[in-house]
Design an enzyme around this catalytic site. Structure first.
Site, PDB file in Angstrom:
ATOM      1  N   ASP A   1       0.850  -1.191   0.000  1.00  0.00           N
ATOM      2  CA  ASP A   1       0.000   0.000   0.000  1.00  0.00           C
ATOM      3  C   ASP A   1       0.888   1.245   0.000  1.00  0.00           C
ATOM      4  O   ASP A   1       1.879   1.308   0.728  1.00  0.00           O
ATOM      5  CB  ASP A   1      -0.917  -0.006   1.223  1.00  0.00           C
ATOM      6  CG  ASP A   1      -2.047   0.998   1.088  1.00  0.00           C
ATOM      7  OD1 ASP A   1      -3.211   0.558   0.980  1.00  0.00           O
ATOM      8  OD2 ASP A   1      -1.778   2.224   1.077  1.00  0.00           O
ATOM      9  N   ILE A   2       0.527   2.234  -0.814  1.00  0.00           N
ATOM     10  CA  ILE A   2       1.355   3.440  -0.934  1.00  0.00           C
ATOM     11  C   ILE A   2       1.290   4.317   0.319  1.00  0.00           C
ATOM     12  O   ILE A   2       2.182   5.135   0.553  1.00  0.00           O
ATOM     13  CB  ILE A   2       0.921   4.249  -2.192  1.00  0.00           C
ATOM     14  CG1 ILE A   2       2.031   5.189  -2.640  1.00  0.00           C
ATOM     15  CG2 ILE A   2      -0.375   5.006  -1.957  1.00  0.00           C
ATOM     16  CD1 ILE A   2       1.796   5.815  -4.005  1.00  0.00           C
TER      17      ILE A   2
ATOM     18  N   HIS B   1     -10.145  -5.061  -3.546  1.00  0.00           N
ATOM     19  CA  HIS B   1      -8.836  -5.307  -2.927  1.00  0.00           C
ATOM     20  C   HIS B   1      -9.023  -5.708  -1.478  1.00  0.00           C
ATOM     21  O   HIS B   1      -9.989  -5.314  -0.825  1.00  0.00           O
ATOM     22  CB  HIS B   1      -7.922  -4.088  -3.045  1.00  0.00           C
ATOM     23  CG  HIS B   1      -8.539  -2.817  -2.551  1.00  0.00           C
ATOM     24  ND1 HIS B   1      -9.417  -2.076  -3.305  1.00  0.00           N
ATOM     25  CD2 HIS B   1      -8.410  -2.163  -1.377  1.00  0.00           C
ATOM     26  CE1 HIS B   1      -9.806  -1.022  -2.620  1.00  0.00           C
ATOM     27  NE2 HIS B   1      -9.217  -1.052  -1.434  1.00  0.00           N
TER      28      HIS B   1
ATOM     29  N   HIS C   1      -7.046  -5.669   2.162  1.00  0.00           N
ATOM     30  CA  HIS C   1      -5.944  -5.123   2.952  1.00  0.00           C
ATOM     31  C   HIS C   1      -5.426  -6.199   3.903  1.00  0.00           C
ATOM     32  O   HIS C   1      -6.215  -6.872   4.581  1.00  0.00           O
ATOM     33  CB  HIS C   1      -6.417  -3.956   3.818  1.00  0.00           C
ATOM     34  CG  HIS C   1      -6.902  -2.757   3.068  1.00  0.00           C
ATOM     35  ND1 HIS C   1      -6.118  -1.654   2.821  1.00  0.00           N
ATOM     36  CD2 HIS C   1      -8.116  -2.474   2.519  1.00  0.00           C
ATOM     37  CE1 HIS C   1      -6.814  -0.742   2.162  1.00  0.00           C
ATOM     38  NE2 HIS C   1      -8.037  -1.213   1.971  1.00  0.00           N
TER      39      HIS C   1
HETATM   40  P1  5GP Z   1      -9.734   1.532   0.175  1.00  0.00           P
HETATM   41  O1  5GP Z   1      -9.909   2.780   0.989  1.00  0.00           O
HETATM   42  O2  5GP Z   1     -10.363   1.669  -1.205  1.00  0.00           O
HETATM   43  O3  5GP Z   1     -10.162   0.284   0.894  1.00  0.00           O
HETATM   44  O4  5GP Z   1      -8.173   1.375  -0.025  1.00  0.00           O
HETATM   45  C1  5GP Z   1      -7.470   1.868  -1.130  1.00  0.00           C
HETATM   46  C2  5GP Z   1      -6.015   1.748  -0.778  1.00  0.00           C
HETATM   47  O5  5GP Z   1      -5.256   1.904  -1.963  1.00  0.00           O
HETATM   48  C3  5GP Z   1      -5.520   2.830   0.203  1.00  0.00           C
HETATM   49  O6  5GP Z   1      -4.980   2.180   1.341  1.00  0.00           O
HETATM   50  C4  5GP Z   1      -4.474   3.604  -0.577  1.00  0.00           C
HETATM   51  O7  5GP Z   1      -3.375   3.990   0.207  1.00  0.00           O
HETATM   52  C5  5GP Z   1      -4.067   2.614  -1.655  1.00  0.00           C
HETATM   53  N1  5GP Z   1      -3.633   3.237  -2.888  1.00  0.00           N
HETATM   54  C6  5GP Z   1      -4.281   4.217  -3.588  1.00  0.00           C
HETATM   55  N2  5GP Z   1      -3.577   4.530  -4.703  1.00  0.00           N
HETATM   56  C7  5GP Z   1      -2.488   3.723  -4.716  1.00  0.00           C
HETATM   57  C8  5GP Z   1      -1.394   3.582  -5.637  1.00  0.00           C
HETATM   58  O8  5GP Z   1      -1.275   4.256  -6.657  1.00  0.00           O
HETATM   59  N3  5GP Z   1      -0.452   2.642  -5.329  1.00  0.00           N
HETATM   60  C9  5GP Z   1      -0.549   1.873  -4.202  1.00  0.00           C
HETATM   61  N4  5GP Z   1       0.439   0.995  -3.984  1.00  0.00           N
HETATM   62  N5  5GP Z   1      -1.560   1.980  -3.317  1.00  0.00           N
HETATM   63  C10 5GP Z   1      -2.516   2.896  -3.580  1.00  0.00           C
END
Ligand code: 5GP
Ligand code: ZN
Length: 140
Positions: A33-34, A102, A104
């Site tokens: 995760d970034i 996705h 986590h």
């Molecule tokens: P959500 O909030 O949709 O469950 O999680 C999305 C996740 O994707 C977040 O933890 C965010 O940090 C990660 N993320 C968003 N854009 C990128 C990216 O370009 N690269 C990576 N490695 N992670 C990303």
């Protein structure tokens, strides 16, 4: 295979956006995760564009869950956390910000008082890359 050219995770699958990959097989990809909430925070995705759990074909979901187990075992072996959260969000109200399914995987330390406010700011790329190498080396 379903694909969305405007999706950031499809671009990571295609290699058009860089990522620290830790595991890949025919149907799934796992990368750091970034904006990690804790060191070792990784994301498991299917190589199939579906926005959420309700809309993905079951065989792709099963492949994603199986990879989540494989990578959680690697995280456990590499980082020896006190615990691990597996978390998956569906819809903005549930905290979803990227609309490609996705999972986590989040290592926990006892008493870390973690609040799930990821995605705020990018982490330290050297630190993320270093922990990616440790997890990658522990995938069995
Ligand atoms: P959500 O909030 O949709 O469950 O999680 C999305 C996740 O994707 C977040 O933890 C965010 O940090 C990660 N993320 C968003 N854009 C990128 C990216 O370009 N690269 C990576 N490695 N992670 C990303
Ligand atoms: Zn996608």
């Amino acid at each position: 295979m379903a694909h969305d050219p405007d999706c950031i995770f499809c671009k990571i699958i295609d290699g058009d956006i860089p990522s620290f990959k830790v595991f890949e097989d025919e149907k799934t990809l796992t990368f750091m995760d970034i904006s990690p909430v804790n060191p070792g925070h990784v994301l498991v995705i299917p190589k199939y564009h579906a926005p959420d759990l309700m809309q993905i074909p079951t065989d792709w979901l099963m492949a994603t869950v199986a990879t989540a187990q494989t990578v959680a075992q690697a995280v456990d072996k590499a980082l020896k956390p006190d615990g691990i959260n597996i978390l998956q969000s569906n819809g903005p109200a549930a905290g979803q910000s990227v609309f490609h399914l996705h999972v986590h995987i989040i290592p926990r330390t006892a008493g870390d008082k973690l609040a799930f406010d990821w995605g705020i700011a990018p982490g330290d790329m050297d630190a993320i890359g270093a922990v990616a190498e440790r997890i990658r080396a522990s995938v069995v």
